[in-house]
Enzyme design. Sequence first.
Site, short mmCIF file in Angstrom:
data_model
loop_
_atom_site.label_atom_id
_atom_site.label_comp_id
_atom_site.label_asym_id
_atom_site.label_seq_id
_atom_site.Cartn_x
_atom_site.Cartn_y
_atom_site.Cartn_z
N CYS A 2 23.99 13.38 -7.38
CA CYS A 2 23.44 13.05 -8.70
C CYS A 2 23.36 11.54 -8.85
CB CYS A 2 24.32 13.62 -9.80
SG CYS A 2 24.61 15.37 -9.61
N ARG A 27 17.63 9.83 -4.76
CA ARG A 27 18.78 10.73 -4.60
C ARG A 27 18.37 12.17 -4.91
NH1 ARG A 27 23.83 8.04 -4.55
NH2 ARG A 27 24.90 9.93 -5.18
N TRP A 74 21.43 16.79 -9.64
CA TRP A 74 20.98 17.57 -8.49
C TRP A 74 21.92 18.76 -8.48
CZ3 TRP A 74 21.63 19.66 -3.67
CH2 TRP A 74 20.45 19.90 -2.96
N ASN A 100 29.39 13.32 -11.16
CA ASN A 100 28.84 13.61 -9.84
C ASN A 100 29.99 14.15 -9.00
OD1 ASN A 100 27.50 13.65 -7.41
ND2 ASN A 100 27.52 11.43 -7.13
N GLY A 101 29.77 15.25 -8.28
CA GLY A 101 30.85 15.83 -7.46
C GLY A 101 31.07 17.27 -7.84
N GLU A 481 18.09 22.42 18.96
CA GLU A 481 17.98 21.57 17.76
C GLU A 481 17.85 20.10 18.17
OE1 GLU A 481 17.25 21.62 14.83
OE2 GLU A 481 18.11 19.81 13.94
N LYS A 485 14.68 17.40 17.41
CA LYS A 485 14.83 16.06 16.80
C LYS A 485 14.08 15.02 17.61
CE LYS A 485 15.76 17.04 13.75
NZ LYS A 485 16.09 18.32 13.24
N GLU A 488 10.27 15.44 17.39
CA GLU A 488 9.80 15.23 16.02
C GLU A 488 9.74 13.75 15.64
OE1 GLU A 488 11.13 17.72 12.02
OE2 GLU A 488 12.61 17.19 13.49
N HIS A 504 14.88 29.02 37.18
CA HIS A 504 13.87 30.09 37.13
C HIS A 504 12.50 29.55 36.73
CE1 HIS A 504 16.99 33.01 37.86
NE2 HIS A 504 17.71 32.44 36.91
N LYS A 604 7.96 17.47 4.72
CA LYS A 604 9.34 17.89 4.50
C LYS A 604 9.43 19.36 4.13
CE LYS A 604 13.77 17.29 4.13
NZ LYS A 604 14.48 17.39 5.43
O1 M6R Z 1 13.24 23.72 4.16
P1 M6R Z 1 13.44 24.59 5.35
O2 M6R Z 1 14.84 24.50 5.90
O3 M6R Z 1 13.06 26.02 5.14
O4 M6R Z 1 12.49 23.98 6.46
C1 M6R Z 1 12.35 24.58 7.70
C2 M6R Z 1 11.65 23.66 8.68
O5 M6R Z 1 10.38 23.33 8.21
C3 M6R Z 1 12.45 22.38 8.91
O6 M6R Z 1 13.74 22.64 9.35
C4 M6R Z 1 11.74 21.50 9.96
O7 M6R Z 1 11.76 22.12 11.21
C5 M6R Z 1 12.41 20.13 10.01
N1 M6R Z 1 11.40 19.11 9.99
C6 M6R Z 1 13.24 19.93 11.24
O8 M6R Z 1 13.77 18.66 11.33
#
Ligand code: M6R
Length: 609
Positions: A2, A27, A74, A100-101, A481, A485, A488, A504, A604
């Site tokens: 928040c 934030r 938030w 906040n918290g 994962e 990263k 991306e 394989h 996002k």
């Molecule tokens: O908001 P969500 O967690 O549902 O989003 C899912 C994916 O779009 C999200 O994790 C995306 O892969 C990210 N950009 C990964 O860093």
Amino acid sequence: MCGIAGYVGPRNAVEVVYDQLKRLEYRGYDSAGIAFPKGDEIVVTKRAGKLSELAQALSDKWPEAPLAIAHSRWATHGAPTDVNAHPHFDQTEHVAIIHNGIIENYLDLRQELISRGHKFHSQTDTEVAAHVIGEEYEKGGPLEEAVRRAIARLRGAYALVVVSHLENDKIVCARNSSPLVLGLGKGENMLASDIPALLPYTREVIVMDDDTLAVLTTEGIRLMDANGRDLPVEPMHVDWDVAAAERGGYEHFMLKEIHEQPQVIRQVLAGRVDEKFKVRLEGIFGEHVWTEIDRVNIIACGTAYHAGLMGKHLFETLLRLPTDVYYSSEFRYGDPVLSPRSLAIFVSQSGETADTLAALKLCKQRRIRTLGIVNVIGSSIARECDRTIFTQAGPEISVASTKAYTAQVMVFALLALYIAQVQEMPGVRVGEWVEELMRMDSLAEDALKLEPEIIRMAEDMKNMPLCFFLGRGADAYVAVEAALKLKEVAYIPTQESPAGEMKHGPLALVQPGVAAMFGATDPHTRDKVVSNMKEVQARGGTVVAITTDDDTIMDQAADQVVRIPRAKFEFLSALLSIIPLQLFSYHVARLNGCEIDQPRNLAKSVTVE
Ligand code: M6R
């Protein structure tokens, strides 16, 4: 999470605190409010929605006041509504607070207060804290003494800011584990949850320590410890430019969010584990449901899908509970076979991902029980699921998800332990697991200290044409994962697979210059991983091992070794290994001049199918 603002001085405090809130917009917020003492009352205006909603509510007659506090929320407890927005009053309305918290013992306190006749209007923990402060104030002032007595009754994390019309020349605040910064001016003083909000008004700031209180008047700032003893007021001069300050001094939100992970781990656990090392998950299905479930389907996209893979690993290895993980986009058109006794878990940071939402609707049509693991309160997935566990990770701004992943996996760990607890599974040492979860914040802090080493590695490897991410067991799930990263944010092609699968097919891609990051945190499979490393090296590839600090063999096997702190359970060591891997992707991207917080072609929140 928040945003907090407060001001006392010759300017119009209402305008100042509103401006401060605007500077904290990054934030994230879903509602906002302002309070200022006027005559024999405290005027409170608060609205759900964007800050502009609050501005509209005030702008008819933008009020004048020499002292005000303000908050952008938030949501963590209760939906983002007008009623749940801060400030909150105590029972007598002599006191208003913002917070906040998370107050962990708010349910116990609420019950206790209700038994003494208190009435609550919101679902928030903050209103409970306001009533506790009000109750202490009724026993006698001054306000700072009442706040000091009240916080001795609160457990959890808080930055609390309190005003009263009975002492209308002061703002009292207290801090424990949630950020609070004071700003010293000439004839004016102020506070905020983050430095950027103060910069247009002063550059002299005090970052409050845990377990301290402060009183702000136009004359000055008084600082106290939890026993009421005065502390020296020693401001530091801040030279930041405003844009950098919004990121807390970090160059990008991604780096800030990577560094927030120890705090996020604390937030995930707040109020959900107790001193007897038991798991307490409020608001989920009743205990009988957990004994009925015969299968779990986890449905998500991207990073949330990868967190789901970790969930599957834990559910199957710890609980022996059959679990499948589906990409949301495939699940909904795949005519999935769903047992009526199954549970569908939807994982999403934003809570708005279109594919995940559509898959959720399909499960609801088929009358399957649905559980959300969601970060954003009030989001569509959180609202549509039968039950939701919030990850409490705070707003994630960077498109590349980092802290949300760690929070999602931590929630899976809590949920698995909760199921083991209600089913009284003799083979699962719930207490030991919980104790270790509570150590994860400090282990994550230690993992972050590897950053200088990771930067050197990124400098050496930034031009690699291809990077493999490999591992076995949970390390293989972290590998996917980590690979996401790197591609991306640094736009470097990756190849991710279980280490044993390399021979394989994917091994054909290895040639000099290609890098391979091996997760090797599990001592049970380390020998096998070494064999896979040798296969890569024999073809000219460069091998990096991410292992634990007690390992003794990787120095002879890998070209470079990164040692993370070893957790008591292998699953948790694997989770910690994502931290150096996130840092690696970030620094490779930075060194290559990539646009990190908003990578090309991505958004996002993916609200289209
Ligand atoms: O908001 P969500 O967690 O549902 O989003 C899912 C994916 O779009 C999200 O994790 C995306 O892969 C990210 N950009 C990964 O860093």
